[in-house]
Write a protein that holds these residues in place. Structure first.
Motif, PDB file in Angstrom:
ATOM      1  N   UNK A  69      43.271  39.635  32.791  1.00 38.19           N
ATOM      2  CA  UNK A  69      44.299  40.663  32.890  1.00 38.19           C
ATOM      3  C   UNK A  69      44.409  41.093  34.345  1.00 38.19           C
ATOM      4  N   UNK A  70      45.629  41.196  34.837  1.00 42.42           N
ATOM      5  CA  UNK A  70      45.845  41.625  36.218  1.00 42.42           C
ATOM      6  C   UNK A  70      45.822  43.150  36.239  1.00 42.42           C
ATOM      7  N   UNK A  71      44.642  43.706  36.511  1.00 44.33           N
ATOM      8  CA  UNK A  71      44.479  45.161  36.462  1.00 44.33           C
ATOM      9  C   UNK A  71      45.219  45.862  37.589  1.00 44.33           C
ATOM     10  N   UNK A  72      45.477  45.174  38.687  1.00 38.69           N
ATOM     11  CA  UNK A  72      46.238  45.775  39.787  1.00 38.69           C
ATOM     12  C   UNK A  72      47.661  46.042  39.315  1.00 38.69           C
ATOM     13  N   UNK A  73      48.292  45.070  38.699  1.00 42.41           N
ATOM     14  CA  UNK A  73      49.652  45.247  38.181  1.00 42.41           C
ATOM     15  C   UNK A  73      49.689  46.300  37.095  1.00 42.41           C
ATOM     16  N   UNK A  74      48.687  46.304  36.242  1.00 41.33           N
ATOM     17  CA  UNK A  74      48.628  47.285  35.148  1.00 41.33           C
ATOM     18  C   UNK A  74      48.528  48.698  35.710  1.00 41.33           C
TER      19      UNK A  74
END
Length: 78
Positions: A69-74
């Motif tokens: 999961x791309x936590x930066x985008x989230x």
């Protein structure tokens, strides 16, 4: 109205909408989980080409859910 640079970075290049459960491929490109599931389902093999760079991407055991999961985008979307 033109989109801001920030919102453009939070946009999936497949569906052209804001990320919905952003998943990152090994090549570091990010797409919606649903978009990746569709790409994987339409593939005849256990891999598909990244929509951005065309790098062959193997679907992990357990499916698209197991891409990181791309936590930066989230976190940017909150």
């Amino acid at each position: 109205m033109a989109k801001s640079a920030t919102s453009k970075k939070l946009e999936c290049s497949v569906c052209l909408d804001l990320f919905n459960t952003p998943k990152m491929l090994p090549c570091f490109h990010t797409f919606c989980k649903g978009c990746l599931e569709e790409l994987a389902a339409n593939s005849t093999a256990r891999s598909f080409a990244c929509p951005e760079c065309r790098k062959d991407t193997e679907v992990p055991g357990g499916g698209v859910t197991n891409f990181q999961t791309n936590i930066i985008s989230t976190s940017q979307m909150i």
